[in-house]
Design an enzyme around this catalytic site. Structure first.
Site, PDB file in Angstrom:
ATOM      1  N   ARG A  16       0.843  -1.195   0.000  1.00  0.00           N
ATOM      2  CA  ARG A  16       0.000   0.000   0.000  1.00  0.00           C
ATOM      3  C   ARG A  16       0.877   1.244   0.000  1.00  0.00           C
ATOM      4  NH1 ARG A  16      -5.036  -1.125  -1.573  1.00  0.00           N
ATOM      5  NH2 ARG A  16      -3.454  -1.091  -3.186  1.00  0.00           N
ATOM      6  N   GLY A 190      -8.346  -3.579  -0.228  1.00  0.00           N
ATOM      7  CA  GLY A 190      -7.636  -4.214  -1.344  1.00  0.00           C
ATOM      8  C   GLY A 190      -7.850  -3.562  -2.694  1.00  0.00           C
ATOM      9  N   LYS A 191      -8.483  -2.389  -2.743  1.00  0.00           N
ATOM     10  CA  LYS A 191      -8.740  -1.758  -4.044  1.00  0.00           C
ATOM     11  C   LYS A 191      -7.561  -0.851  -4.440  1.00  0.00           C
ATOM     12  CE  LYS A 191     -12.365  -4.188  -4.104  1.00  0.00           C
ATOM     13  NZ  LYS A 191     -13.782  -3.959  -3.950  1.00  0.00           N
ATOM     14  N   HIS A 192      -7.630  -0.203  -5.610  1.00  0.00           N
ATOM     15  CA  HIS A 192      -6.473   0.572  -6.102  1.00  0.00           C
ATOM     16  C   HIS A 192      -5.992   1.598  -5.074  1.00  0.00           C
ATOM     17  CE1 HIS A 192      -7.771  -0.924 -10.081  1.00  0.00           C
ATOM     18  NE2 HIS A 192      -6.575  -0.600 -10.522  1.00  0.00           N
TER      19      HIS A 192
END
Ligand SMILES: *Cc1c(COP(=O)(O)O)cnc(C)c1O
Length: 408
Positions: A16, A190-192
């Site tokens: 991240r 967990g997304k962009h």
């Protein structure tokens, strides 16, 4: 032999992009003492910047991608028993809002090579009761929006684009989330880009924008001469703390997407020509932004198919997902057994029998897709070394699985 390495993960700091920017934004936010978006400025800033970024007139932040889809469905203001077409391969968060609004989710088949719905598969399930079509741009690859919008416009049916997995994905140089009546995004871990949980809804239509805004806010008419609660609606607001993180994350989105696209292209090059492996099929005239990187595995070439290859890769610490969600959404208990409100089965009690016919013959593409897909974990922290590690181990695993047949 390759030495085992640990790939960066989107579940923690290794995969991240949080840094001093997010910390500073949160510090500033706390210093204001205002953590509700009804009074603060961070969520408003996020909404303005996100709308400008993708070229939508309006954007509203909310508490999750599921909430975003719920806002979109609620904005259509359907009658109980109306039908909303959706895909059989998606997150359950994109389906339950349809049921909460008293509408019937009508599942549509997908193309087994792109995993996306198509104009042809949607056309097969349109009925006089269809009041909306949810298209999901799965894994970061856009649906073929030209024919889909042409079909939807011809029938006068609004399209909702689920863009939870497709930040900055383009089709004919236009960002997804701006083709249909409403676009929905998720800021889940967990997304962009992420705030842990969170969502964004976009639209160009002022009337839909008003309903989306109200739906997030218990339908309370803030600022109206005689405000009231105009209709049934939850509190789906995003807090200012998350808004602060989101504003900082949004500044990093271009770099996140650029990195994912670059490393994905590198892996595709590395894997080209590998027997039994199909690399991602990218929709024409578009940019796939690689939420995940999918392989399609041919079990007639690679014995055991996606499950065997997945098991082999897990031995190298590559936490891939053979068969993605395992089974089509309509096979989940909530849909299959119609577990809704008490024992009522409502709103499925209002459904036409054809609308809940999940026979295999209507979903050949879906079953085919799930039987072959191998989803590789992906994120913006991948380096050339990680790509090399992935490609070497995929090659080795494919060679050793196919060699077993050759020997007999
Ligand atoms: C993640 C996701 C959702 C739901 O988003 P949440 O933020 O987890 O509620 C909806 N649709 C798709 C396609 C998703 O990937």
């Amino acid at each position: 032999m390759t030495n085992r390495i640990t790939l960066p993960s989107d579940q923690d700091a290794t995969g991240r992009t949080f840094g001093p920017e997010e910390l500073e934004a949160v510090r500033q936010c706390l210093a204001t003492g205002t953590l509700t978006s009804t009074k603060g400025n961070f969520v408003k800033q996020l909404e303005t910047k996100f709308a400008a970024k993708i070229g939508a007139k309006f954007a509203y932040a909310c508490s999750s991608g599921t909430a975003a889809v719920h806002c979109a469905i609620a904005a259509l203001d359907t009658e109980p028993g109306d039908e909303i077409i959706t895909t059989s391969i998606t997150d359950m968060g994109a389906i339950t809002p349809i049921i909460y609004q008293g509408a019937i989710p009508v599942f549509c088949d997908v193309d087994p090579h792109t995993y996306n719905v198509t104009a042809e598969s949607i056309a097969k399930v349109i009925s006089p009761k269809t009041k909306g079509i949810v298209v999901t741009h799965l894994f970061g690859n856009p649906c073929d929006m030209g024919p889909i919008m042409e079909l939807a416009n011809r029938h006068g049916i609004p399209v909702i684009e689920d863009c939870a997995q497709s930040f900055l994905t383009t089709y004919n140089d236009q960002y997804v989330g701006t083709f249909g009546a409403v676009g929905t995004f998720s800021l889940q871990q967990g997304k962009h880009i992420t705030t842990g949980e969170g969502g964004i809804v976009t639209t160009n239509d002022p009337a839909l924008a008003r309903r989306i805004y109200l739906f997030i806010n218990k339908a309370w008419g803030y600022g109206d001469a005689k405000p009231d609660h105009y209709f049934i609606a939850p509190n789906y607001r995003m807090s200012e703390l998350l808004g602060a993180v989101a504003v900082a994350q949004l500044d990093k989105l271009d770099a996140v997407v650029e990195s994912r696209v670059r490393t994905a292209a590198a892996l595709t090059t590395e894997l080209s020509g590998l027997p039994g492996i199909e690399t991602p099929v990218i929709t024409e005239n578009s940019v796939h932004t690689f939420w995940k990187y999918c392989l399609r595995v041919d079990e007639t070439v690679i014995p055991g198919g996606t499950v065997a290859l997945g098991a082999a890769l897990k031995d190298y610490g590559i936490l891939c997902a053979p068969r993605y969600i395992q089974k089509p959404a309509f096979e989940c208990i909530v849909i299959k057994d119609q577990v809704t409100f008490g024992t009522s089965r409502w709103p499925f009690t209002l459904a036409r029998p054809e609308a809940t016919d999940y026979s295999r013959c209507h979903f050949e593409g879906t079953w085919n897709a799930l039987e072959h897909v191998l989803v590789l974990p992906w994120n913006e922290k991948y380096t050339d070394e990680h790509i090399q590690y992935l490609s070497t181990n995929i090659r080795n695993a494919v060679m050793s699985l196919t060699a077993k047949v050759a020997v007999g």
